[in-house]
Design a protein around this motif. Structure first.
Motif, PDB file in Angstrom:
ATOM      1  N   LEU A 119       0.836  -1.193   0.000  1.00 57.29           N
ATOM      2  CA  LEU A 119       0.000   0.000   0.000  1.00 57.29           C
ATOM      3  C   LEU A 119       0.872   1.244   0.000  1.00 57.29           C
ATOM      4  O   LEU A 119       1.738   1.412   0.850  1.00 57.29           O
ATOM      5  N   ARG A 120       0.648   2.127  -0.948  1.00 49.56           N
ATOM      6  CA  ARG A 120       1.417   3.368  -1.052  1.00 49.56           C
ATOM      7  C   ARG A 120       0.676   4.480  -0.317  1.00 49.56           C
ATOM      8  O   ARG A 120      -0.401   4.888  -0.706  1.00 49.56           O
ATOM      9  N   MET A 121       1.267   4.942   0.776  1.00 48.82           N
ATOM     10  CA  MET A 121       0.652   5.997   1.574  1.00 48.82           C
ATOM     11  C   MET A 121       1.566   7.212   1.643  1.00 48.82           C
ATOM     12  O   MET A 121       2.780   7.102   1.476  1.00 48.82           O
ATOM     13  N   GLN A 122       0.960   8.361   1.891  1.00 46.73           N
ATOM     14  CA  GLN A 122       1.731   9.591   2.035  1.00 46.73           C
ATOM     15  C   GLN A 122       2.228   9.713   3.475  1.00 46.73           C
ATOM     16  O   GLN A 122       1.959  10.681   4.172  1.00 46.73           O
ATOM     17  N   SER A 123       2.944   8.711   3.924  1.00 49.22           N
ATOM     18  CA  SER A 123       3.456   8.717   5.293  1.00 49.22           C
ATOM     19  C   SER A 123       4.850   8.117   5.316  1.00 49.22           C
ATOM     20  O   SER A 123       5.168   7.224   4.543  1.00 49.22           O
ATOM     21  N   ARG A 124       5.642   8.628   6.231  1.00 52.50           N
ATOM     22  CA  ARG A 124       6.970   8.066   6.473  1.00 52.50           C
ATOM     23  C   ARG A 124       7.402   8.528   7.855  1.00 52.50           C
ATOM     24  O   ARG A 124       6.882   9.518   8.388  1.00 52.50           O
ATOM     25  N   ILE A 125       8.331   7.822   8.450  1.00 52.59           N
ATOM     26  CA  ILE A 125       8.817   8.192   9.770  1.00 52.59           C
ATOM     27  C   ILE A 125       9.425   9.595   9.704  1.00 52.59           C
ATOM     28  O   ILE A 125      10.236   9.893   8.837  1.00 52.59           O
ATOM     29  N   GLY A 126       8.996  10.448  10.628  1.00 49.27           N
ATOM     30  CA  GLY A 126       9.476  11.820  10.660  1.00 49.27           C
ATOM     31  C   GLY A 126       8.589  12.808   9.933  1.00 49.27           C
ATOM     32  O   GLY A 126       8.784  14.018  10.047  1.00 49.27           O
ATOM     33  N   ARG A 127       7.597  12.288   9.209  1.00 47.73           N
ATOM     34  CA  ARG A 127       6.709  13.197   8.487  1.00 47.73           C
ATOM     35  C   ARG A 127       5.603  13.706   9.410  1.00 47.73           C
ATOM     36  O   ARG A 127       5.063  12.962  10.214  1.00 47.73           O
ATOM     37  N   ARG A 128       5.253  14.976   9.258  1.00 48.50           N
ATOM     38  CA  ARG A 128       4.193  15.590  10.040  1.00 48.50           C
ATOM     39  C   ARG A 128       2.901  15.596   9.236  1.00 48.50           C
ATOM     40  O   ARG A 128       2.912  15.785   8.032  1.00 48.50           O
ATOM     41  N   LYS A 129       1.788  15.383   9.939  1.00 51.32           N
ATOM     42  CA  LYS A 129       0.465  15.412   9.306  1.00 51.32           C
ATOM     43  C   LYS A 129      -0.489  16.192  10.202  1.00 51.32           C
ATOM     44  O   LYS A 129      -0.296  16.273  11.415  1.00 51.32           O
ATOM     45  N   PRO A 130      -1.541  16.765   9.628  1.00 47.60           N
ATOM     46  CA  PRO A 130      -2.476  17.569  10.427  1.00 47.60           C
ATOM     47  C   PRO A 130      -3.217  16.743  11.481  1.00 47.60           C
ATOM     48  O   PRO A 130      -3.408  15.536  11.332  1.00 47.60           O
ATOM     49  N   LEU A 131      -3.634  17.416  12.516  1.00 52.95           N
ATOM     50  CA  LEU A 131      -4.387  16.765  13.580  1.00 52.95           C
ATOM     51  C   LEU A 131      -5.813  16.454  13.154  1.00 52.95           C
ATOM     52  O   LEU A 131      -6.342  15.381  13.446  1.00 52.95           O
ATOM     53  N   HIS A 132      -6.456  17.393  12.460  1.00 51.94           N
ATOM     54  CA  HIS A 132      -7.899  17.302  12.238  1.00 51.94           C
ATOM     55  C   HIS A 132      -8.316  16.229  11.242  1.00 51.94           C
ATOM     56  O   HIS A 132      -9.449  15.766  11.269  1.00 51.94           O
TER      57      HIS A 132
END
Length: 260
Positions: A128-141
């Motif tokens: 699965l290709r996700m827009q996530s990686r260790i160290g990446r920041r994402k919004p709370l909401h």
């Protein structure tokens, strides 16, 4: 400590600043003159760096003696880094087990100022290709992890974070007002989990649960991410149960004990 000689302007000032902090860490109440002599730097250079460190909160100065000392801010910073290191180590086994049971992507995220930051990740067996990686920041909401972290803050604290920046819309499902997010937080707290139903990425769902430290404080959230095409009627309930069991195991190793 190794003496730092006066060097050219190309040498980063941060090297000298850390030398000062190391010196202050070994001694309490030191004068500019003593620091300059010990480090082999000019008094003007030491004084300038001390004022910067003082403004940042890492150094304090006595009003009468004018001597300098290190504050607890460095201890706090080191404690946070150590906490995350311990957290990842303690969570790894359960996260890998979750990955084996579900074959989906497993995340561990913590609060980083006004966002979440991924501090550990187990990749999906399905590629699965996700827009996530260790160290990446994402919004709370727009994330299940973010909602869990918000739900375990005071309402005023959660609202302040949400109001600190515009709520970016990622999909038609994204909650785009502070009130919309605030309304779901009591339910998240009560049920012990949060969901992201295609709010961060189209076609992707996520469920997250809190992770507690020995003081009962939520220090992170654990999540499973999976595509909607692999979501059956019983999938959310099954994944929530698995997440809660893993969270209890991780939290227990961090010293947390559930209330009787």
């Amino acid at each position: 400590m190794t003496t730092i000689q006066e060097k050219s302007d190309t040498v980063a000032a941060v090297e000298k600043a850390f030398a000062i902090l190391e010196c202050l860490g070994n001694r309490r109440d030191v004068s500019v003159t003593e620091l300059a002599q010990q480090l082999g730097l000019s008094k003007s250079s030491v004084h300038r760096l001390l004022q910067t460190l003082k403004a940042l909160g890492y150094v304090a100065q006595d009003g009468e003696s004018e001597l300098y000392r290190a504050t607890l801010k460095l201890f706090e910073l080191g404690g946070k880094a150590l906490e995350n290191t311990d957290l990842v180590r303690e969570a790894d086994e359960d996260m890998r087990r979750l990955g084996e049971l579900t074959r989906e992507t497993i995340h561990l995220g913590a609060l980083d100022e006004d966002a979440i930051i991924y501090i550990h990740k187990i990749e999906s067996d399905f590629g699965l290709r996700m827009q996530s990686r260790i160290g990446r920041r994402k919004p709370l909401h727009s994330t299940a992890i973010g909602k869990v972290l918000l739900a375990h803050m005071t309402p005023s604290g959660a609202r302040a974070l949400l109001e600190s920046q515009p709520l970016k819309i990622f999909t038609p499902q994204t909650l785009n007002t502070v009130e919309a997010v605030m309304q779901i937080l009591p339910r998240v707290w009560k049920l012990g989990f949060a969901e992201d139903n295609e709010e961060a990425e189209p076609g992707l769902r996520c469920i997250a649960v809190p992770v507690f430290d020995r003081f009962g404080k939520v220090v992170a959230a654990l999540s499973i991410s999976f595509p909607t095409m692999r979501c059956d009627a019983d999938t959310p309930e099954r994944y929530t149960s698995l997440l809660k069991a893993a969270s209890q195991s991780i939290s227990g190793r961090l010293g947390w004990r559930p209330e009787a």
